[in-house]
Design a protein around this motif. Structure first.
Motif, PDB file in Angstrom:
ATOM      1  N   SER A  12      38.739  42.833  31.541  1.00 57.31           N
ATOM      2  CA  SER A  12      38.144  42.747  32.869  1.00 57.31           C
ATOM      3  C   SER A  12      38.375  41.339  33.387  1.00 57.31           C
ATOM      4  O   SER A  12      38.272  40.373  32.645  1.00 57.31           O
ATOM      5  CB  SER A  12      36.647  43.047  32.748  1.00 57.31           C
ATOM      6  N   GLN A  13      38.718  41.213  34.660  1.00 57.71           N
ATOM      7  CA  GLN A  13      39.047  39.894  35.225  1.00 57.71           C
ATOM      8  C   GLN A  13      38.336  39.653  36.545  1.00 57.71           C
ATOM      9  O   GLN A  13      38.049  40.604  37.283  1.00 57.71           O
ATOM     10  CB  GLN A  13      40.536  39.819  35.590  1.00 57.71           C
ATOM     11  N   PRO A  42      38.102  41.102  41.938  1.00 60.11           N
ATOM     12  CA  PRO A  42      37.656  41.638  40.649  1.00 60.11           C
ATOM     13  C   PRO A  42      38.654  42.694  40.184  1.00 60.11           C
ATOM     14  O   PRO A  42      39.259  43.369  41.008  1.00 60.11           O
ATOM     15  CB  PRO A  42      36.308  42.267  40.980  1.00 60.11           C
ATOM     16  N   SER A  43      38.808  42.814  38.892  1.00 62.09           N
ATOM     17  CA  SER A  43      39.814  43.749  38.381  1.00 62.09           C
ATOM     18  C   SER A  43      39.394  44.276  37.029  1.00 62.09           C
ATOM     19  O   SER A  43      38.914  43.517  36.193  1.00 62.09           O
ATOM     20  CB  SER A  43      41.158  43.012  38.279  1.00 62.09           C
ATOM     21  N   TYR A  44      39.520  45.577  36.834  1.00 55.66           N
ATOM     22  CA  TYR A  44      39.252  46.128  35.512  1.00 55.66           C
ATOM     23  C   TYR A  44      40.109  47.354  35.290  1.00 55.66           C
ATOM     24  O   TYR A  44      40.606  47.956  36.232  1.00 55.66           O
ATOM     25  CB  TYR A  44      37.769  46.439  35.317  1.00 55.66           C
ATOM     26  N   LEU A  56      29.038  35.946  41.389  1.00 59.47           N
ATOM     27  CA  LEU A  56      28.097  34.827  41.415  1.00 59.47           C
ATOM     28  C   LEU A  56      28.775  33.542  41.871  1.00 59.47           C
ATOM     29  O   LEU A  56      28.313  32.864  42.797  1.00 59.47           O
ATOM     30  CB  LEU A  56      27.519  34.650  40.002  1.00 59.47           C
ATOM     31  N   ILE A  57      29.899  33.207  41.228  1.00 59.71           N
ATOM     32  CA  ILE A  57      30.622  31.976  41.579  1.00 59.71           C
ATOM     33  C   ILE A  57      31.082  32.026  43.030  1.00 59.71           C
ATOM     34  O   ILE A  57      30.947  31.055  43.786  1.00 59.71           O
ATOM     35  CB  ILE A  57      31.819  31.743  40.625  1.00 59.71           C
ATOM     36  N   GLN A 103      31.012  42.228  29.296  1.00 57.84           N
ATOM     37  CA  GLN A 103      30.632  40.828  29.097  1.00 57.84           C
ATOM     38  C   GLN A 103      30.217  40.144  30.405  1.00 57.84           C
ATOM     39  O   GLN A 103      29.976  38.953  30.430  1.00 57.84           O
ATOM     40  CB  GLN A 103      31.779  40.047  28.446  1.00 57.84           C
ATOM     41  N   GLY A 104      30.188  40.903  31.483  1.00 57.86           N
ATOM     42  CA  GLY A 104      29.655  40.363  32.729  1.00 57.86           C
ATOM     43  C   GLY A 104      30.648  39.539  33.527  1.00 57.86           C
ATOM     44  O   GLY A 104      30.254  38.637  34.270  1.00 57.86           O
ATOM     45  N   ILE A 105      31.932  39.850  33.393  1.00 59.11           N
ATOM     46  CA  ILE A 105      32.958  39.078  34.105  1.00 59.11           C
ATOM     47  C   ILE A 105      32.929  39.356  35.606  1.00 59.11           C
ATOM     48  O   ILE A 105      33.118  38.460  36.427  1.00 59.11           O
ATOM     49  CB  ILE A 105      34.355  39.400  33.506  1.00 59.11           C
ATOM     50  N   ILE A 106      32.691  40.620  35.956  1.00 57.63           N
ATOM     51  CA  ILE A 106      32.648  40.971  37.381  1.00 57.63           C
ATOM     52  C   ILE A 106      31.447  40.299  38.035  1.00 57.63           C
ATOM     53  O   ILE A 106      31.535  39.720  39.126  1.00 57.63           O
ATOM     54  CB  ILE A 106      32.588  42.506  37.560  1.00 57.63           C
TER      55      ILE A 106
END
Lengths: 245, 177
Positions: B48-49, B37-39, B21-22, B13-16
């Motif tokens: 995924s976080q 980042p974490s998965y 980006l942010i 879903q593009g969380i990383i």
């Protein structure tokens, strides 16, 4: 109404995280069915690998311990020596078993430890993204062999069953495949035989299972089963490699 | 100012990407920022976080238990993080994949039909950028122009079509609230 099929007692209700088409679902269930049929669920201690099946303890309703990558046979040795009456097995992928864990496997087998190894062979390193494994086929494209495995520089695939067969302490070796229903039934029988060998205190047993990995093979589930039937089995023939039971 | 943000969703879903980006945008605006980042181990799916700290001062630790705001893309993310948000905080959630009713009264919830709106724009994958638009408008921590520039930059190796899609998604989210 008679029940003709149900979830094995030795499996939990936890949703599996494996990819669609993965062989782990079937392999986990076959092991669970065998543990149920032998009625040894409360005496079983499994050793989980590092790999996609690292969380196998979420799916089996018996004791499972974790091990460092490849060291499951060493951990199993320790457990079995302290608890000889428990049913101890390892569940390992090809990277875990014969790449990083080759040495532990070799010496556990050589000592003839009375354990069972369930070897899940999908010809690649799965969890890390599909790199070449010792069991990758000649010509097979992986992320570290983008042009296909070249035996001249990468060596040939290792046939673990054949490799272990000369060791006196090893008593039972069979290779099976999960590509077709008939073969899955044979796989279950092989697991029964291997676990029975442990119960009969015969020595070291290993069942190698050819399993699909659609995600890392770049195939859909259907194609991946065909790949086993048409290609993998040619290099890794199924059957009993050693039976001294 | 100091803001701790948790982004969470399903693998794919593009969380990383969103976290990167942010974090880059905050850096461009001269703030201190940390990103974790974490998965999980799963090859497909899995939680995924991205954990982001943005501050005007030096950041003591990139690790935090309680974010001030969160973007949550599917039900397991809501299950995991709903109770960790600081009081008076904000949860922006994807109502196409989160079905539980808001459980708290001391934070703000903004449901966004992210999947549906992304599909209308032409690609499900833009759902995360729609959520980003909403977050930018509500939290006012990074500017719209900074994010537009960052989107052009991040997608410049892809086609113009992809860049345009994501710019539209940012715009849509920004003007949703």
């Amino acid at each position: 109404m008679a029940i003709v099929f149900k979830k094995p007692r030795s499996m939990t209700d936890t949703h599996m995280h494996y990819c669609p088409g993965c062989g782990h679902g079937v392999a986990h269930r076959l092991v669970a069915e065998v543990i149920d049929e032998l009625n040894v669920r409360e005496e079983t201690i499994a050793v989980a690998p590092v790999g996609c099946a690292v969380l196998a303890y979420d799916y089996w309703d018996f004791d499972v311990t974790e091990s460092a990558h490849g060291r499951a046979p060493a951990v199993a040795t320790g457990i079995k020596r302290v608890f000889p009456d428990k049913v101890v097995f390892t569940y390992q992928g090809d990277g875990d078993l014969i790449s990083i864990g080759g040495n532990e496997l070799l010496h556990c087998a050589n000592r003839g430890e009375n354990i069972t190894v369930v070897f899940i062979n999908n010809t690649v390193y799965g969890m890390t993204g599909g790199q070449m494994a010792p069991t990758t086929l000649p010509g097979q494209k992986t992320t570290t062999t983008p042009l296909g495995r070249d035996p001249a520089t990468e060596g040939h695939p290792i046939r673990v069953c054949e490799l272990l067969s000369s060791i006196p302490g090893v008593k039972y070796l069979e290779r099976v495949s999960l590509d077709k229903t008939a073969n899955i039934i044979k796989a279950r029988k092989a697991l029964m035989k291997a676990f029975q060998a442990q119960l009969d205190k015969k020595g070291f047993s290993l069942v190698e299972m050819l399993t699909p990995c659609p995600t890392n093979w770049g195939m859909n589930a259907h194609e991946s089963l065909k790949f086993i039937s048409n290609d993998v089995i040619k290099y890794f023939p199924t059957g009993v490699i050693k039976d001294e039971l | 100012m100091e803001e701790k943000v948790t982004l969470s969703g399903m693998g794919g879903q593009g969380i990383i990407l969103l976290g990167t980006l942010i974090a880059n945008c905050a850096m461009e605006e001269d703030r201190s920022v940390t990103l974790i980042p974490s998965y999980g181990a799963e090859m497909r799916g899995g939680l995924s976080q991205s954990y982001i700290c943005i501050s005007d001062k030096a950041i003591g630790s990139p690790v935090f238990a309680c974010p001030d705001s969160a973007i949550l893309m599917y039900q397991p993310s809501m299950d995991k993080y709903e109770n960790s948000i600081n009081p008076d905080g904000l949860i922006i959630y994807n109502e196409n994949m989160v079905f539980s009713k808001p459980a708290r009264r001391d934070i703000t919830y903004i449901p966004v039909a992210a999947n549906m709106k992304a599909q209308e724009l032409g690609n499900l994958k833009a759902a995360n950028i729609i959520m980003l638009g909403v977050w930018c408008k509500k939290r006012k921590i990074i500017g719209y122009d900074t994010v537009s520039r960052a989107i052009r930059n991040i997608f410049k190796t892809k086609s113009q079509k992809v860049t345009d899609l994501n710019l539209k998604a940012l715009d849509l989210g920004y003007h949703l609230v």
